[in-house]
Design a protein around this motif. Sequence first.
Motif, PDB file in Angstrom:
ATOM      1  N   VAL A  14       6.812  18.702  44.431  1.00 32.16           N
ATOM      2  CA  VAL A  14       7.526  18.268  45.637  1.00 32.16           C
ATOM      3  C   VAL A  14       9.028  18.217  45.382  1.00 32.16           C
ATOM      4  O   VAL A  14       9.838  18.692  46.191  1.00 32.16           O
ATOM      5  CB  VAL A  14       7.004  16.892  46.101  1.00 32.16           C
ATOM      6  CG1 VAL A  14       7.939  16.266  47.132  1.00 32.16           C
ATOM      7  CG2 VAL A  14       5.603  17.031  46.693  1.00 32.16           C
ATOM      8  N   ILE A  15       9.430  17.650  44.234  1.00 34.87           N
ATOM      9  CA  ILE A  15      10.860  17.552  43.923  1.00 34.87           C
ATOM     10  C   ILE A  15      11.466  18.939  43.749  1.00 34.87           C
ATOM     11  O   ILE A  15      12.590  19.207  44.202  1.00 34.87           O
ATOM     12  CB  ILE A  15      11.075  16.687  42.667  1.00 34.87           C
ATOM     13  CG1 ILE A  15      10.560  15.269  42.914  1.00 34.87           C
ATOM     14  CG2 ILE A  15      12.563  16.652  42.299  1.00 34.87           C
ATOM     15  CD1 ILE A  15      10.575  14.394  41.675  1.00 34.87           C
ATOM     16  N   LYS A  16      10.733  19.848  43.108  1.00 32.17           N
ATOM     17  CA  LYS A  16      11.232  21.220  42.950  1.00 32.17           C
ATOM     18  C   LYS A  16      11.473  21.874  44.308  1.00 32.17           C
ATOM     19  O   LYS A  16      12.473  22.579  44.504  1.00 32.17           O
ATOM     20  CB  LYS A  16      10.235  22.052  42.135  1.00 32.17           C
ATOM     21  CG  LYS A  16      10.217  21.736  40.650  1.00 32.17           C
ATOM     22  CD  LYS A  16       9.201  22.623  39.922  1.00 32.17           C
ATOM     23  CE  LYS A  16       9.128  22.297  38.455  1.00 32.17           C
ATOM     24  NZ  LYS A  16       8.158  23.139  37.725  1.00 32.17           N
ATOM     25  N   GLU A  17      10.560  21.662  45.243  1.00 29.99           N
ATOM     26  CA  GLU A  17      10.704  22.256  46.570  1.00 29.99           C
ATOM     27  C   GLU A  17      11.924  21.691  47.284  1.00 29.99           C
ATOM     28  O   GLU A  17      12.694  22.420  47.912  1.00 29.99           O
ATOM     29  CB  GLU A  17       9.442  21.997  47.402  1.00 29.99           C
ATOM     30  CG  GLU A  17       9.470  22.624  48.791  1.00 29.99           C
ATOM     31  CD  GLU A  17       9.617  24.145  48.758  1.00 29.99           C
ATOM     32  OE1 GLU A  17      10.249  24.686  49.688  1.00 29.99           O
ATOM     33  OE2 GLU A  17       9.119  24.774  47.799  1.00 29.99           O
ATOM     34  N   ILE A  18      12.125  20.388  47.181  1.00 33.24           N
ATOM     35  CA  ILE A  18      13.305  19.761  47.782  1.00 33.24           C
ATOM     36  C   ILE A  18      14.577  20.317  47.143  1.00 33.24           C
ATOM     37  O   ILE A  18      15.562  20.613  47.828  1.00 33.24           O
ATOM     38  CB  ILE A  18      13.244  18.236  47.620  1.00 33.24           C
ATOM     39  CG1 ILE A  18      12.054  17.666  48.393  1.00 33.24           C
ATOM     40  CG2 ILE A  18      14.537  17.579  48.100  1.00 33.24           C
ATOM     41  CD1 ILE A  18      11.705  16.239  48.011  1.00 33.24           C
ATOM     42  N   ALA A  19      14.555  20.470  45.816  1.00 32.69           N
ATOM     43  CA  ALA A  19      15.724  20.995  45.104  1.00 32.69           C
ATOM     44  C   ALA A  19      16.044  22.420  45.540  1.00 32.69           C
ATOM     45  O   ALA A  19      17.215  22.795  45.677  1.00 32.69           O
ATOM     46  CB  ALA A  19      15.483  20.942  43.595  1.00 32.69           C
ATOM     47  N   ARG A  20      15.001  23.225  45.765  1.00 27.43           N
ATOM     48  CA  ARG A  20      15.230  24.617  46.174  1.00 27.43           C
ATOM     49  C   ARG A  20      15.919  24.710  47.524  1.00 27.43           C
ATOM     50  O   ARG A  20      16.634  25.671  47.803  1.00 27.43           O
ATOM     51  CB  ARG A  20      13.899  25.373  46.211  1.00 27.43           C
ATOM     52  CG  ARG A  20      13.456  25.917  44.858  1.00 27.43           C
ATOM     53  CD  ARG A  20      12.342  26.923  44.990  1.00 27.43           C
ATOM     54  NE  ARG A  20      11.099  26.307  45.436  1.00 27.43           N
ATOM     55  CZ  ARG A  20      10.155  25.852  44.609  1.00 27.43           C
ATOM     56  NH1 ARG A  20      10.322  25.944  43.304  1.00 27.43           N
ATOM     57  NH2 ARG A  20       9.049  25.322  45.079  1.00 27.43           N
ATOM     58  N   GLU A  21      15.707  23.715  48.370  1.00 22.79           N
ATOM     59  CA  GLU A  21      16.366  23.731  49.682  1.00 22.79           C
ATOM     60  C   GLU A  21      17.873  23.569  49.552  1.00 22.79           C
ATOM     61  O   GLU A  21      18.624  23.993  50.434  1.00 22.79           O
ATOM     62  CB  GLU A  21      15.780  22.627  50.559  1.00 22.79           C
ATOM     63  CG  GLU A  21      14.317  22.867  50.928  1.00 22.79           C
ATOM     64  CD  GLU A  21      13.726  21.710  51.702  1.00 22.79           C
ATOM     65  OE1 GLU A  21      14.454  20.717  51.937  1.00 22.79           O
ATOM     66  OE2 GLU A  21      12.551  21.795  52.089  1.00 22.79           O
ATOM     67  N   PHE A  64      10.616  20.676  33.363  1.00 21.66           N
ATOM     68  CA  PHE A  64      11.075  20.364  34.718  1.00 21.66           C
ATOM     69  C   PHE A  64      12.595  20.404  34.786  1.00 21.66           C
ATOM     70  O   PHE A  64      13.176  21.001  35.704  1.00 21.66           O
ATOM     71  CB  PHE A  64      10.543  18.989  35.115  1.00 21.66           C
ATOM     72  CG  PHE A  64      11.090  18.448  36.407  1.00 21.66           C
ATOM     73  CD1 PHE A  64      10.799  19.064  37.614  1.00 21.66           C
ATOM     74  CD2 PHE A  64      11.880  17.308  36.415  1.00 21.66           C
ATOM     75  CE1 PHE A  64      11.294  18.554  38.801  1.00 21.66           C
ATOM     76  CE2 PHE A  64      12.380  16.792  37.593  1.00 21.66           C
ATOM     77  CZ  PHE A  64      12.089  17.423  38.791  1.00 21.66           C
ATOM     78  N   ALA A  65      13.265  19.793  33.824  1.00 19.56           N
ATOM     79  CA  ALA A  65      14.733  19.802  33.800  1.00 19.56           C
ATOM     80  C   ALA A  65      15.262  21.227  33.740  1.00 19.56           C
ATOM     81  O   ALA A  65      16.216  21.590  34.435  1.00 19.56           O
ATOM     82  CB  ALA A  65      15.240  18.988  32.610  1.00 19.56           C
ATOM     83  N   ARG A  66      14.626  22.047  32.906  1.00 21.82           N
ATOM     84  CA  ARG A  66      15.075  23.436  32.766  1.00 21.82           C
ATOM     85  C   ARG A  66      14.893  24.222  34.056  1.00 21.82           C
ATOM     86  O   ARG A  66      15.740  25.029  34.435  1.00 21.82           O
ATOM     87  CB  ARG A  66      14.294  24.100  31.631  1.00 21.82           C
ATOM     88  CG  ARG A  66      14.768  25.515  31.297  1.00 21.82           C
ATOM     89  CD  ARG A  66      13.806  26.179  30.350  1.00 21.82           C
ATOM     90  NE  ARG A  66      12.453  26.174  30.906  1.00 21.82           N
ATOM     91  CZ  ARG A  66      11.346  26.092  30.168  1.00 21.82           C
ATOM     92  NH1 ARG A  66      11.440  25.991  28.874  1.00 21.82           N
ATOM     93  NH2 ARG A  66      10.169  26.100  30.741  1.00 21.82           N
ATOM     94  N   ASP A  67      13.783  23.953  34.767  1.00 25.62           N
ATOM     95  CA  ASP A  67      13.469  24.735  35.962  1.00 25.62           C
ATOM     96  C   ASP A  67      14.293  24.327  37.184  1.00 25.62           C
ATOM     97  O   ASP A  67      14.583  25.160  38.048  1.00 25.62           O
ATOM     98  CB  ASP A  67      11.984  24.595  36.305  1.00 25.62           C
ATOM     99  CG  ASP A  67      11.084  25.245  35.272  1.00 25.62           C
ATOM    100  OD1 ASP A  67      11.600  26.042  34.465  1.00 25.62           O
ATOM    101  OD2 ASP A  67       9.880  24.936  35.269  1.00 25.62           O
ATOM    102  N   VAL A  68      14.664  23.049  37.274  1.00 31.28           N
ATOM    103  CA  VAL A  68      15.264  22.520  38.507  1.00 31.28           C
ATOM    104  C   VAL A  68      16.788  22.420  38.431  1.00 31.28           C
ATOM    105  O   VAL A  68      17.483  22.644  39.411  1.00 31.28           O
ATOM    106  CB  VAL A  68      14.658  21.135  38.842  1.00 31.28           C
ATOM    107  CG1 VAL A  68      15.412  20.474  39.992  1.00 31.28           C
ATOM    108  CG2 VAL A  68      13.184  21.286  39.191  1.00 31.28           C
TER     109      VAL A  68
END
Length: 270
Positions: free
Chosen positions: A198-205, A219-223
């Motif tokens: 969910v956080i990744k999706e919000i970050a992508r926006e 997670f840190a590396r991806d986001v």
Amino acid sequence: MNNTRQTADPIVRYRSVSKTFGDLTILHEIDLDIAPAEKVAVIGPSGSGKTTLARLLMTLEEPTSGTIEVNGELLWHKRVNGRLVRADERHLHKMRGNIGMVFQHFNLFPHMNILRNVTEAPIHVLGLSREEAVERAVTMLEKVGLGDKLEAYPSHLSGGQKQRVAIARALVMRPSVMLFDEVTSALDPELVGEVLAVIKEIAREGEMAMMLITHEMDFARDVADRVIFTDGGTIVEEGSPEQIFHDPQSPRLQAFLSRFRAGSGKEVMR
């Protein structure tokens, strides 16, 4: 980090910020800027000061010295006759409207259903009508995958679902910057992925700045656009995820990543 983020005025600015408790120094002379829409992950060992960075911004802890600005306005201080004075509660209340935070623990109201948990603050803090608050809340709950749980109570939800409600509750306020403080640390391992997704999706926006305090290295590396490593109350190293995880420069960061890999069994430097 793209050029827009590099050249834009910071949405958050720490200047010479220190925090002490008696003789114990938690943070020492921190300088940190976060650009609009930038995603900044903060990693480091326990006791390194990373959570205190977020708590100062959320006005849960007051800095011992230094200043913090949000949207170009001082957070903990006001200027009166050309000098800095401690801000009053009215100023802090106004500034909190720019900042959202999701904690390790969900802090939902057990006697309220999920929809009411998410609409209370927009109605009573932002002054929205019930109709507008409900519309905004339903949109956010659908975004986090809980559109079918509006009438459910917290006791009927899993830990991952409760954390997603907490995320929706923060997002519905439309803050300029969102703080995530180890949001998966209280969850069972099988529930961590749903919250991080969910956080990744919000970050992508890409609509708001984020500070992500996390022990999830993948997670840190991806986001993140930028990763900050704290130790001993200072920022020891910062850079892109590629730089931090693939080419750490300081011995302290190298040792931290090595210990993390040994302790978790995960390979983080790919």
